[in-house]
Design an enzyme around this catalytic site. Structure first.
Site, PDB file in Angstrom:
ATOM      1  N   LYS A 173       0.898  -1.173   0.000  1.00 11.13           N
ATOM      2  CA  LYS A 173       0.000   0.000   0.000  1.00 11.13           C
ATOM      3  C   LYS A 173       0.932   1.217   0.000  1.00 11.13           C
ATOM      4  O   LYS A 173       1.376   1.674   1.039  1.00 11.13           O
ATOM      5  CB  LYS A 173      -0.886  -0.014   1.255  1.00 11.13           C
ATOM      6  CG  LYS A 173      -2.197   0.730   1.143  1.00 11.13           C
ATOM      7  CD  LYS A 173      -2.098   2.193   0.745  1.00 11.13           C
ATOM      8  CE  LYS A 173      -1.685   3.106   1.861  1.00 11.13           C
ATOM      9  NZ  LYS A 173      -1.391   4.495   1.394  1.00 11.13           N
ATOM     10  N   ARG A 177       0.504   9.894  -2.689  1.00 15.55           N
ATOM     11  CA  ARG A 177       1.050  11.122  -3.295  1.00 15.55           C
ATOM     12  C   ARG A 177       1.858  10.828  -4.561  1.00 15.55           C
ATOM     13  O   ARG A 177       1.899  11.612  -5.486  1.00 15.55           O
ATOM     14  CB  ARG A 177       1.964  11.843  -2.320  1.00 15.55           C
ATOM     15  CG  ARG A 177       1.419  11.989  -0.946  1.00 15.55           C
ATOM     16  CD  ARG A 177       1.411  13.433  -0.497  1.00 15.55           C
ATOM     17  NE  ARG A 177       0.825  13.541   0.823  1.00 15.55           N
ATOM     18  CZ  ARG A 177      -0.484  13.456   1.064  1.00 15.55           C
ATOM     19  NH1 ARG A 177      -1.349  13.305   0.091  1.00 15.55           N
ATOM     20  NH2 ARG A 177      -0.935  13.545   2.303  1.00 15.55           N
ATOM     21  N   CYS A 281      13.958  11.163   6.077  1.00 15.15           N
ATOM     22  CA  CYS A 281      13.945  10.835   7.512  1.00 15.15           C
ATOM     23  C   CYS A 281      15.348  10.852   8.075  1.00 15.15           C
ATOM     24  O   CYS A 281      15.533  10.849   9.282  1.00 15.15           O
ATOM     25  CB  CYS A 281      13.308   9.470   7.734  1.00 15.15           C
ATOM     26  SG  CYS A 281      14.304   8.137   7.108  1.00 15.15           S
TER      27      CYS A 281
HETATM   28  P1  NAD Z   1       2.450   9.518   6.543  1.00 17.67           P
HETATM   29  O1  NAD Z   1       2.500   8.978   7.927  1.00 17.67           O
HETATM   30  O2  NAD Z   1       1.533  10.655   6.274  1.00 17.67           O
HETATM   31  O3  NAD Z   1       2.006   8.371   5.508  1.00 17.67           O
HETATM   32  C1  NAD Z   1       2.650   7.122   5.478  1.00 17.67           C
HETATM   33  C2  NAD Z   1       1.650   6.068   4.989  1.00 17.67           C
HETATM   34  O4  NAD Z   1       0.573   5.996   5.910  1.00 17.67           O
HETATM   35  C3  NAD Z   1       1.058   6.364   3.630  1.00 17.67           C
HETATM   36  O5  NAD Z   1       0.981   5.169   2.889  1.00 17.67           O
HETATM   37  C4  NAD Z   1      -0.313   6.918   3.965  1.00 17.67           C
HETATM   38  O6  NAD Z   1      -1.269   6.637   2.963  1.00 17.67           O
HETATM   39  C5  NAD Z   1      -0.662   6.226   5.254  1.00 17.67           C
HETATM   40  N1  NAD Z   1      -1.516   7.054   6.126  1.00 17.67           N
HETATM   41  C6  NAD Z   1      -1.532   8.408   6.203  1.00 17.67           C
HETATM   42  N2  NAD Z   1      -2.432   8.807   7.113  1.00 17.67           N
HETATM   43  C7  NAD Z   1      -2.990   7.701   7.630  1.00 17.67           C
HETATM   44  C8  NAD Z   1      -3.989   7.467   8.638  1.00 17.67           C
HETATM   45  N3  NAD Z   1      -4.579   8.467   9.276  1.00 17.67           N
HETATM   46  N4  NAD Z   1      -4.314   6.196   8.935  1.00 17.67           N
HETATM   47  C9  NAD Z   1      -3.715   5.168   8.293  1.00 17.67           C
HETATM   48  N5  NAD Z   1      -2.766   5.334   7.338  1.00 17.67           N
HETATM   49  C10 NAD Z   1      -2.397   6.580   7.011  1.00 17.67           C
HETATM   50  O7  NAD Z   1       3.950   9.868   6.129  1.00 17.67           O
HETATM   51  P2  NAD Z   1       4.460  10.593   4.812  1.00 17.67           P
HETATM   52  O8  NAD Z   1       4.126  12.050   4.902  1.00 17.67           O
HETATM   53  O9  NAD Z   1       4.072   9.850   3.608  1.00 17.67           O
HETATM   54  O10 NAD Z   1       6.054  10.407   4.971  1.00 17.67           O
HETATM   55  C11 NAD Z   1       6.868  11.248   5.722  1.00 17.67           C
HETATM   56  C12 NAD Z   1       7.150  10.697   7.090  1.00 17.67           C
HETATM   57  O11 NAD Z   1       7.778   9.427   6.984  1.00 17.67           O
HETATM   58  C13 NAD Z   1       8.134  11.537   7.877  1.00 17.67           C
HETATM   59  O12 NAD Z   1       7.697  11.611   9.210  1.00 17.67           O
HETATM   60  C14 NAD Z   1       9.438  10.776   7.783  1.00 17.67           C
HETATM   61  O13 NAD Z   1      10.356  11.005   8.822  1.00 17.67           O
HETATM   62  C15 NAD Z   1       8.933   9.386   7.820  1.00 17.67           C
HETATM   63  N6  NAD Z   1       9.907   8.449   7.276  1.00 17.67           N
HETATM   64  C16 NAD Z   1      10.523   7.615   8.155  1.00 17.67           C
HETATM   65  C17 NAD Z   1      11.479   6.724   7.699  1.00 17.67           C
HETATM   66  C18 NAD Z   1      12.159   5.780   8.645  1.00 17.67           C
HETATM   67  O14 NAD Z   1      12.731   4.792   8.180  1.00 17.67           O
HETATM   68  N7  NAD Z   1      12.125   6.029   9.937  1.00 17.67           N
HETATM   69  C19 NAD Z   1      11.792   6.683   6.330  1.00 17.67           C
HETATM   70  C20 NAD Z   1      11.134   7.548   5.454  1.00 17.67           C
HETATM   71  C21 NAD Z   1      10.174   8.420   5.950  1.00 17.67           C
END
Ligand code: NAD
Length: 499
Positions: A173, A177, A281
């Protein structure tokens, strides 16, 4: 307008829910496609056919599964430019950075070619009288990955590579975006020989995520994204009895000691702070110079370097350092946080809020922003900004700098710049953060090590990629075997003399 659906049973299919999300071109601010958002019944149907395809894939010997990975690597290299262009068009990052995104995923697929070795069990001959004991690693069945927007090639590959190499079926999934590249990866895996149904790409939002968490067939969930969603998925997934690992947000500190090579430190900070518009991240978002003189020298070195940064669309190729933020909402949020920093008393050395690019006035760009003299209570220090904003917090001593990094709720990555081996060693040993760089600003471990943060940056026992991924996507069975003695006891091996 282009419509993006799902990848089910080896082909692209349209969504049936009637719900869609807009996919933007962040450089122009235009909507370029819409992506279907799956309903629960679509997700459940994808899982059911994955479950039907999985046993045959699990029964395919690991060497043959590894050969699919080998061919996948070749195809990724063949299509590198195409993948990078699709990635930049939806994400906004520069083309060289998009190639890096594909490359860092590809390296994990290369690691997965070692599946036959990684999946070997253990064996003890004669653990007891006539007893042998052995363990084997078996796939979990159907597993799922939920991935973020910021690495639409790398992170799906970090998840699907090991999961598939272990013999699981995988439900991806991806982020709504930038959904094009995950669909292209699925096509390439099919071309590489992956049987249909073993990988399903289901686009969607919270509804699809909740359907994954509620689906009883899905045995494990791997998530990467922001911390509040990571906590939600971890709690709900574990409560449903699934194996879950979730990787969340970050606030990575770089400590600059008085003896550091200040040019090297400033160069590193500019790349790690502003690269990919700070949407990594592992970006460095906090600089902690130790001592007033170090801080003054650092700011003096940083400003001219930041002024030279070129911000623009990916179509400028290598002539641009970073691109726009992913959406207008992300841009508004970052600008709001910059304003809060000013209001809360941080010194705004460089202000990127009013950045405009001729011909791209509607793009989601933010210019490079630098704060000095921020303090730990400020929102710009506490929150992950995920934008091209570097915040400086001055520390008087090494201990104070170390404490800052340790007291922050996030614990993904950190770095120290120093010429002193003793300080570097002490830092690496004591800091409560998962990935540490010594004179290296973005210490992303290579594919054969594991990747994972501590504290609010990671939930679960095992890290991503490397040997941990093969543990996460398999379960261990241990067999104790005794064979009753057979014919040999009473067997006749010689001609008997006639009686
Ligand atoms: P996000 O949490 O908004 O979304 C991540 C995923 O969750 C997406 O597939 C999205 O569709 C889903 N999602 C969003 N809202 C949801 C909800 N309310 N309920 C269930 N699922 C939901 O994150 P993003 O904006 O896509 O990515 C950026 C974030 O990811 C930053 O915080 C970054 O630090 C983090 N990140 C962490 C790592 C790591 O390995 N620690 C790596 C890359 C990115």
């Amino acid at each position: 307008m282009q419509e993006l659906g799902h990848w089910i049973d080896g082909r692209r299919v349209a969504g049936r829910s009637g719900r869609f999300a807009e996919v933007w071109n962040p450089a122009t601010g235009e909507v370029q496609a819409r992506v279907a958002l799956a309903a629960k019944d679509e997700l459940d149907a994808a899982v059911a056919s994955a479950a039907a395809a999985q046993p045959k894939w699990a029964a395919t010997n690991p060497q043959r599964r590894a050969r699919v990975m080998m061919e996948f690597v070749r195809l990724l290299n063949r299509d590198m430019d195409k993948l990078a262009e699709a990635l930049s068009r939806e994400h906004g990052k520069t083309l060289p950075d998009a190639k890096g995104d594909v490359q860092r995923g590809l390296e994990v697929i290369e690691f997965c070619i070692g599946a036959p070795h990684l999946l070997k069990g253990e064996f003890t001959d004669a653990a007891g009288p006539g007893i042998d004991m052995y363990s084997m690693r078996q796939p979990l069945g159907v597993v799922a990955g939920i991935t973020p927007f910021n690495f639409p090639a790398m992170i799906p590959m970090w998840k699907m590579g090991p999961a598939l190499a272990c013999g699981n079926a995988f439900i991806l999934k991806p982020s709504e975006r930038d959904p094009s590249v995950p669909l292209m990866l699925a096509e390439l895996l099919q071309e590489a020989g992956l049987p249909d149904g073993v990988l399903q790409v289901v686009n969607g939002d919270k509804e699809a995520v909740d359907a994954i968490l509620d689906n009883r067939t899905i045995a494990a969930v791997g998530f990467v994204g922001s911390t509040p969603i990571a906590e939600y998925i971890y709690a709900r997934g574990c409560a449903a009895g699934k194996r879950v690992q979730c990787f969340g947000g970050a606030k990575n500190h770089m400590i600059i000691m008085p003896d550091a090579d200040m040019d090297q430190a400033a160069d590193a900070l500019v790349g790690a702070g502003y690269g990919a518009a700070g949407e990594r991240c592992m970006a460095i978002s906090v600089a902690v110079p130790v001592g007033e003189a170090t801080a003054d020298r650092l700011i003096e070195k940083l400003v001219p370097r930041i002024e030279k940064l070129k911000v623009g669309p990916y179509t400028a190729g290598t002539d641009v350092d970073y691109g726009p933020l992913v959406t207008a909402a992300a841009r508004e949020r970052v600008i709001g946080l910059i304003t809060s920093g000013v209001e809360q008393g941080a010194e705004l050395v460089m202000d990127g809020r009013n950045f405009r690019l001729q011909g791209y006035e509607n793009g989601f760009f933010v210019g490079p922003t630098l704060f000095d003299r921020a303090t730990p209570e400020m929102e710009i220090y506490r929150q992950e900004i995920f934008g091209p904003v570097l915040t400086t917090v001055r520390a008087k001593t090494y201990e104070e700098a170390l404490r800052l990094a340790m007291d922050h709720e996030y614990g993904n990555g950190t770095a120290i710049f120093t010429r002193d081996g003793d300080t570097a060693r002490d830092f690496a040993h004591r800091v409560n953060i998962g990935m540490v760089g010594i004179n290296v600003p973005i210490p992303v471990p290579l594919a054969y090590y594991t990747f994972g943060g501590w504290k609010k940056s990671g939930f679960g026992d095992l890290n991503q990629h490397g040997p941990d991924a093969f543990r996460f996507y398999t379960r261990t069975k241990t067999v104790t075997a005794r064979w009753p003695s057979g014919l040999k006891e009473g067997g006749e091996f010689h001609f008997r003399a006639m009686e």
